[in-house]
Design a protein around this motif. Structure first.
Motif, PDB file in Angstrom:
ATOM      1  N   LEU A   1      -4.215  -1.851   9.617  1.00 39.09           N
ATOM      2  CA  LEU A   1      -4.235  -3.039   8.768  1.00 39.09           C
ATOM      3  C   LEU A   1      -4.840  -4.183   9.569  1.00 39.09           C
ATOM      4  O   LEU A   1      -4.362  -4.499  10.673  1.00 39.09           O
ATOM      5  CB  LEU A   1      -2.824  -3.435   8.332  1.00 39.09           C
ATOM      6  CG  LEU A   1      -2.221  -2.781   7.084  1.00 39.09           C
ATOM      7  CD1 LEU A   1      -2.128  -1.278   7.256  1.00 39.09           C
ATOM      8  CD2 LEU A   1      -0.838  -3.364   6.812  1.00 39.09           C
TER       9      LEU A   1
ATOM     10  N   VAL B   1      -6.716  -2.461   4.322  1.00 43.16           N
ATOM     11  CA  VAL B   1      -6.205  -1.203   4.855  1.00 43.16           C
ATOM     12  C   VAL B   1      -7.352  -0.240   5.133  1.00 43.16           C
ATOM     13  O   VAL B   1      -8.231  -0.028   4.299  1.00 43.16           O
ATOM     14  CB  VAL B   1      -5.218  -0.547   3.864  1.00 43.16           C
ATOM     15  CG1 VAL B   1      -4.669   0.756   4.433  1.00 43.16           C
ATOM     16  CG2 VAL B   1      -4.082  -1.508   3.537  1.00 43.16           C
TER      17      VAL B   1
ATOM     18  N   GLU C   1      -7.687   3.757   6.451  1.00 44.49           N
ATOM     19  CA  GLU C   1      -6.881   4.956   6.646  1.00 44.49           C
ATOM     20  C   GLU C   1      -7.725   6.049   7.287  1.00 44.49           C
ATOM     21  O   GLU C   1      -8.857   6.308   6.876  1.00 44.49           O
ATOM     22  CB  GLU C   1      -6.342   5.435   5.289  1.00 44.49           C
ATOM     23  CG  GLU C   1      -5.395   6.605   5.376  1.00 44.49           C
ATOM     24  CD  GLU C   1      -4.870   7.001   4.004  1.00 44.49           C
ATOM     25  OE1 GLU C   1      -5.024   8.175   3.619  1.00 44.49           O
ATOM     26  OE2 GLU C   1      -4.310   6.119   3.308  1.00 44.49           O
ATOM     27  N   SER C   2      -7.170   6.682   8.310  1.00 46.19           N
ATOM     28  CA  SER C   2      -7.906   7.753   8.982  1.00 46.19           C
ATOM     29  C   SER C   2      -7.769   9.060   8.210  1.00 46.19           C
ATOM     30  O   SER C   2      -6.944   9.186   7.297  1.00 46.19           O
ATOM     31  CB  SER C   2      -7.374   7.954  10.405  1.00 46.19           C
ATOM     32  OG  SER C   2      -6.185   8.730  10.397  1.00 46.19           O
TER      33      SER C   2
ATOM     34  N   ILE D   1       1.316   7.508   9.802  1.00 48.51           N
ATOM     35  CA  ILE D   1       1.884   8.080   8.592  1.00 48.51           C
ATOM     36  C   ILE D   1       2.214   9.530   8.923  1.00 48.51           C
ATOM     37  O   ILE D   1       1.322  10.354   9.123  1.00 48.51           O
ATOM     38  CB  ILE D   1       0.908   8.008   7.397  1.00 48.51           C
ATOM     39  CG1 ILE D   1       0.389   6.572   7.224  1.00 48.51           C
ATOM     40  CG2 ILE D   1       1.591   8.498   6.127  1.00 48.51           C
ATOM     41  CD1 ILE D   1       1.453   5.531   7.026  1.00 48.51           C
TER      42      ILE D   1
ATOM     43  N   LYS E   1      -1.540  10.791   9.784  1.00 46.50           N
ATOM     44  CA  LYS E   1      -2.699   9.928   9.639  1.00 46.50           C
ATOM     45  C   LYS E   1      -2.394   8.616  10.351  1.00 46.50           C
ATOM     46  O   LYS E   1      -1.232   8.264  10.546  1.00 46.50           O
ATOM     47  CB  LYS E   1      -2.992   9.657   8.163  1.00 46.50           C
ATOM     48  CG  LYS E   1      -3.465  10.847   7.383  1.00 46.50           C
ATOM     49  CD  LYS E   1      -3.843  10.491   5.950  1.00 46.50           C
ATOM     50  CE  LYS E   1      -2.622  10.143   5.112  1.00 46.50           C
ATOM     51  NZ  LYS E   1      -2.947   9.932   3.684  1.00 46.50           N
TER      52      LYS E   1
ATOM     53  N   THR F   1       1.022  -5.271   2.509  1.00 49.88           N
ATOM     54  CA  THR F   1      -0.382  -5.543   2.831  1.00 49.88           C
ATOM     55  C   THR F   1      -0.857  -6.851   2.196  1.00 49.88           C
ATOM     56  O   THR F   1      -2.030  -6.982   1.854  1.00 49.88           O
ATOM     57  CB  THR F   1      -1.274  -4.387   2.320  1.00 49.88           C
ATOM     58  OG1 THR F   1      -1.075  -4.248   0.899  1.00 49.88           O
ATOM     59  CG2 THR F   1      -0.950  -3.086   3.008  1.00 49.88           C
TER      60      THR F   1
ATOM     61  N   LEU G   1      -2.964   4.502  10.094  1.00 53.15           N
ATOM     62  CA  LEU G   1      -3.261   3.465   9.118  1.00 53.15           C
ATOM     63  C   LEU G   1      -3.457   2.157   9.873  1.00 53.15           C
ATOM     64  O   LEU G   1      -2.573   1.730  10.623  1.00 53.15           O
ATOM     65  CB  LEU G   1      -2.093   3.338   8.130  1.00 53.15           C
ATOM     66  CG  LEU G   1      -2.408   2.718   6.763  1.00 53.15           C
ATOM     67  CD1 LEU G   1      -3.274   3.682   5.968  1.00 53.15           C
ATOM     68  CD2 LEU G   1      -1.114   2.445   6.002  1.00 53.15           C
TER      69      LEU G   1
ATOM     70  N   TYR H   1      -0.232   1.827  12.179  1.00 57.60           N
ATOM     71  CA  TYR H   1       0.880   2.674  11.749  1.00 57.60           C
ATOM     72  C   TYR H   1       0.530   4.153  11.906  1.00 57.60           C
ATOM     73  O   TYR H   1      -0.642   4.537  11.795  1.00 57.60           O
ATOM     74  CB  TYR H   1       1.196   2.454  10.262  1.00 57.60           C
ATOM     75  CG  TYR H   1       1.888   1.159   9.925  1.00 57.60           C
ATOM     76  CD1 TYR H   1       3.280   1.082   9.861  1.00 57.60           C
ATOM     77  CD2 TYR H   1       1.142   0.013   9.634  1.00 57.60           C
ATOM     78  CE1 TYR H   1       3.911  -0.101   9.511  1.00 57.60           C
ATOM     79  CE2 TYR H   1       1.775  -1.179   9.286  1.00 57.60           C
ATOM     80  CZ  TYR H   1       3.155  -1.227   9.233  1.00 57.60           C
ATOM     81  OH  TYR H   1       3.784  -2.397   8.898  1.00 57.60           O
TER      82      TYR H   1
ATOM     83  N   VAL I   1       1.846   4.698   0.697  1.00 54.76           N
ATOM     84  CA  VAL I   1       1.351   5.760   1.566  1.00 54.76           C
ATOM     85  C   VAL I   1       1.863   7.130   1.142  1.00 54.76           C
ATOM     86  O   VAL I   1       1.292   8.157   1.496  1.00 54.76           O
ATOM     87  CB  VAL I   1       1.718   5.494   3.037  1.00 54.76           C
ATOM     88  CG1 VAL I   1       1.033   4.241   3.534  1.00 54.76           C
ATOM     89  CG2 VAL I   1       3.226   5.376   3.229  1.00 54.76           C
TER      90      VAL I   1
ATOM     91  N   SER J   1       6.344   6.170   7.354  1.00 55.64           N
ATOM     92  CA  SER J   1       5.489   5.374   8.236  1.00 55.64           C
ATOM     93  C   SER J   1       6.266   4.920   9.463  1.00 55.64           C
ATOM     94  O   SER J   1       7.475   4.696   9.407  1.00 55.64           O
ATOM     95  CB  SER J   1       4.952   4.155   7.490  1.00 55.64           C
ATOM     96  OG  SER J   1       6.003   3.299   7.101  1.00 55.64           O
TER      97      SER J   1
ATOM     98  N   TYR K   1       0.869  -1.171   0.000  1.00 53.81           N
ATOM     99  CA  TYR K   1       0.000   0.000   0.000  1.00 53.81           C
ATOM    100  C   TYR K   1       0.909   1.224   0.000  1.00 53.81           C
ATOM    101  O   TYR K   1       1.690   1.433   0.930  1.00 53.81           O
ATOM    102  CB  TYR K   1      -0.869  -0.006   1.254  1.00 53.81           C
ATOM    103  CG  TYR K   1      -1.876   1.122   1.338  1.00 53.81           C
ATOM    104  CD1 TYR K   1      -3.102   1.031   0.697  1.00 53.81           C
ATOM    105  CD2 TYR K   1      -1.603   2.264   2.085  1.00 53.81           C
ATOM    106  CE1 TYR K   1      -4.040   2.048   0.790  1.00 53.81           C
ATOM    107  CE2 TYR K   1      -2.528   3.287   2.185  1.00 53.81           C
ATOM    108  CZ  TYR K   1      -3.744   3.179   1.537  1.00 53.81           C
ATOM    109  OH  TYR K   1      -4.665   4.186   1.633  1.00 53.81           O
TER     110      TYR K   1
END
Length: 746
Positions: free
Chosen positions: A698, A603, A605-606, A641, A694, A598, A696, A639, A590, A647, A588
């Motif tokens: 998984l 995934v 993501e915020s 980011i 952000k 991944t 992340l 994670y 980023v 990351s 993935y």
């Protein structure tokens, strides 16, 4: 047209700049190689310092530079670069002996030339000078610091040279690797065994070291090493270490305790060193250590008080020791302690392939099998061969070429059953442990889950437990030693750069000698908040955070925030075909700078965080899922980011779904029914997440050569094969599932 020709010429020159002349004959003729290496290093140095090849951080630059300068026989400048490298660690306890073998070699080469004496005489002269200048507490580490692996560096050098056959030039990357392996081989083959003889001579002047066979009351014979400082003639408390890694660190642990003005005693486990008993790791420590403490406490050099210290297996040993507590054992300092049956050889009931590599490491001979253990290519091949074959996990030892009764015995106990429970305190046993304890672990410690398991159980069953925890940005090695200035390639906060050795022995001074309580222990839990340069101190683990944030399994495109509970239930479907043994990974992306693997994950993501956040504690929550089988192994990663696109892994969690609610009893899932899987025993982290970052998340299914593969039939997973895979696993991850993120606010 002229412009294109000019660009082409520039490109050719750049390509040529990355190539260096290196004659074919240097590969096969050692005399020619000796002449060529200094010249090669002189050519590589400018390229190392060029913008194209310059390492990202100054530590790596100086590390490579001083090595190249040594190969170039520029010893004066190499010492300056090495010193500058150390200055980057000036606030750290490792600084004084980083690369001391290389330093001694360079100093001896300069002394040899200046005084016109032989290299051995020059080396002895500079060794004596350096030895006298070092802090006393570094002395026990010197044998470890100068014990370079001549065989391995020679092997690496030969592999590089073999690849150079029939070539007249060498590229930059290969040249750098060749220079480094050549230097290691040249340095350590030149100073060993002389440096070891010099150290042994110094030890005789400073310590009384005795190794003897100890026949304990249960009829077993163990090898024990006792170290005392000659100047200490009165009885002292004894610091005991139980060491399965016989021959490795025995004298170091003993000398370390003696240097801190204790008697050091290091006992090897059954079947190790001179013991002819059966070597069954973990199984007999509780019984044997009781007898060892009984003997030690009655010796004339012991004042009747015993403490214990050590990390990993040696940390586990201390918990084994307190299952049946000897009156003379006054305190333990378990560091990065293996949680037997909790996080090793299975983590949350999933067995790991590494267990076989470790078993052979400690059972192949009476000491440790360093060659086999360090042959990572071999073990990766074995694990990959098993993975591709589709055979049962039980077949792993056969595939390795050496069957193992221990491996098979462990696999017979997939639950946390009586087999594991009898090795360490279990439930009410913890209520009887009333001695002071100091636990250390780290956010990046492989055995953090085990270390915290003991801590939590002790406080659960003994409300008055005198048990402290220190946890910070340390890995498995760092949380049982000096710690490190860098972890995972990034510098840790200055306040975190403490000496774990000093902490441990100041604790011993406090408990065994009536000294001052260590300054850092302001409360039961003492944790460092990364990226804030501060320590926090709280009464229990739940107070590491003040609130939580629920990260729901939903696509941010369909919601204003992944932190809001979804209004309607839906799911994300994942298909995993266990028959497919294609090892090709997916990633993935980023950012332009980074991507995350991944392969068997989904995934989430915020949104971008609009303010700083401190994540502190461990992940919890629930997965609401339905699957078309009876079981599967979940795999979770969180994670950060960063705003710059890089990351950082914050926490992980892996669990067998059928054991997620109770690690002692397997509860299979009902196919195609929504089931709730709790998230427990994830990795603890405390770190400030910067505004503009952000998160992340998984979530997915464990399927890789490092772990068992759960095919979902409900049979013993160790016995399942690819023939049991049936139709692909179908997981429906419902969007009301959430990972609960612990947040700390002052």
């Amino acid at each position: 047209m002229k412009f294109k020709i000019l660009l082409a010429l520039i490109f050719v020159n750049l390509m040529q700049a990355q190539k260096f002349q290196f004659p074919k004959t240097a590969v096969t003729d050692s005399l020619i190689l000796e002449k060529q290496m200094p010249e090669l290093a002189r050519q590589v140095i400018p390229q190392l310092q060029s913008e194209k090849n310059k390492p990202e951080n100054k530590v790596d630059l100086l590390d490579n530079l001083f090595r190249l300068q040594m190969v170039a026989q520029d010893y004066k400048n190499s010492l300056a670069s090495l010193s500058e490298n150390r200055n980057l660690f000036a606030d750290h306890h490792m600084g004084d002996y980083r690369y001391i073998g290389f330093e001694l070699y360079s100093m001896a080469k300069l002394a040899q030339k200046e005084s016109n004496i032989s290299f051995p005489n020059a080396f002895e002269k500079v060794f004596n000078q350096k030895y006298e200048s070092l802090p006393e507490k570094l002395i026990p580490r010197l044998p470890l610091a100068v014990d370079g692996n001549v065989r391995e560096s020679r092997k690496q050098m030969k592999e590089i040279l073999d690849a150079q056959k029939n070539k007249d030039s060498i590229d930059y990357k290969t040249a750098l690797s060749l220079c480094k392996s050549y230097l290691s081989y040249k340095t350590y083959s030149s100073i060993k065994p002389q440096v070891m003889q010099l150290l042994a001579s110094k030890d005789k002047e400073k310590f009384i070291i005795e190794t003897r066979d100890l026949k304990i009351k249960n009829g077993n014979t163990l090898t024990i090493t006792i170290v005392r400082k000659k100047e200490n003639t009165s009885p002292l408390p004894v610091i005991l270490t139980n060491n399965i890694y016989a021959g490795l660190f025995d004298e170091f642990f003993g000398k370390r305790a003696a240097t801190y003005n204790y008697v050091g005693a290091v006992v090897n486990t059954r079947g190790k060193r001179n013991s002819n008993n059966v070597n069954d790791p973990f199984e007999h420590e509780s019984e044997d250590i009781y007898e060892v403490i009984d003997w030690v406490s009655k010796q004339p050099w012991c004042n009747g008080k015993v403490g214990m210290i050590g990390g990993s297996y040696l940390g586990f040993s201390q918990w084994a020791a307190v299952k049946k507590l000897h009156p003379a054992l006054k305190t333990i300092v378990p560091q990065v302690a293996v949680g037997i049956g909790i996080d090793y050889p299975a983590q949350n009931n999933i067995f790991m392939s590494y267990m076989l590599q470790w078993i052979q490491y400690v059972t192949n001979n009476k000491l440790t099998d360093e060659v086999d253990f360090g042959n990572f290519a071999k073990w990766n091949l074995i694990n990959t061969e098993w993975y591709k074959s589709g055979k049962s996990f039980r077949a792993l030892d056969t595939i390795s070429g050496k069957t193992s009764k221990i491996f098979q015995r462990w696999l017979d106990h997939p639950a946390y059953d009586e087999y594991w429970q009898k090795m360490v305190p279990y439930k009410e046993d913890f209520s009887k442990i009333n001695i002071p304890i100091l636990t250390t672990t780290g956010y990046y410690d492989d055995d953090q889950i085990g270390a915290l398991y003991y801590f939590k159980q002790h406080h659960l069953y003994n409300k008055n437990a005198d048990h402290y925890l220190v946890i910070g940005p340390y890995n498995h090695g760092g949380a049982q030693s000096f710690g490190f200035t860098y972890v995972n390639g990034s510098p840790i906060d200055p306040v975190a750069r403490i000496s774990i050795d000093d902490l441990a022995f100041s604790w011993f001074d406090y408990i065994l000698k009536g000294g001052k309580k260590p300054e850092i222990l302001k409360d039961r839990i003492n944790f460092q908040v990364m990226n804030t340069n501060t320590w926090k101190h709280v009464a229990d683990l739940d107070k590491m955070h003040t609130s939580t944030l629920k990260f729901y399994l939903q696509d941010k495109k369909n919601t204003p925030s992944v932190f809001n509970k979804p209004e309607t239930q839906s799911f994300t479907k994942q298909i995993v075909d266990f028959k497919n043994r294609d090892l090709k990974d997916t990633y993935y992306k980023v950012s332009k700078k980074d991507s995350i693997k991944t392969t068997t994950s989904i995934v989430f993501e915020s949104e971008v965080l609009d303010k700083d956040m401190i994540i502190s504690g461990n992940l919890s929550g629930f997965f609401n899922v339905s699957i078309n089988k009876k079981d599967f192994d979940t795999d979770t990663y969180l994670y950060q980011i960063q705003p710059d696109g890089k990351s950082s892994l914050l926490s992980t969690h892996i669990v067998r779904a059928s054991y997620a609610k109770n690690n002692e009893v397997r509860q299979l899932l009902e196919p195609n029914k929504i089931e709730q899987i709790p998230i427990n025993n994830s990795y603890v982290m405390s770190r400030k997440i910067e505004k503009g970052s952000k998160l992340l998340l998984l979530v997915g299914v464990n399927k890789n050569p490092n772990w068992q593969i759960n095919y979902g039939t409900g049979k013993d997973v160790s016995d399942e094969t690819i023939k049991d895979s049936g139709e692909p696993l179908e997981v429906k991850w419902y969007n009301d599932s959430y990972v609960e993120i612990p947040v700390y606010k002052d």
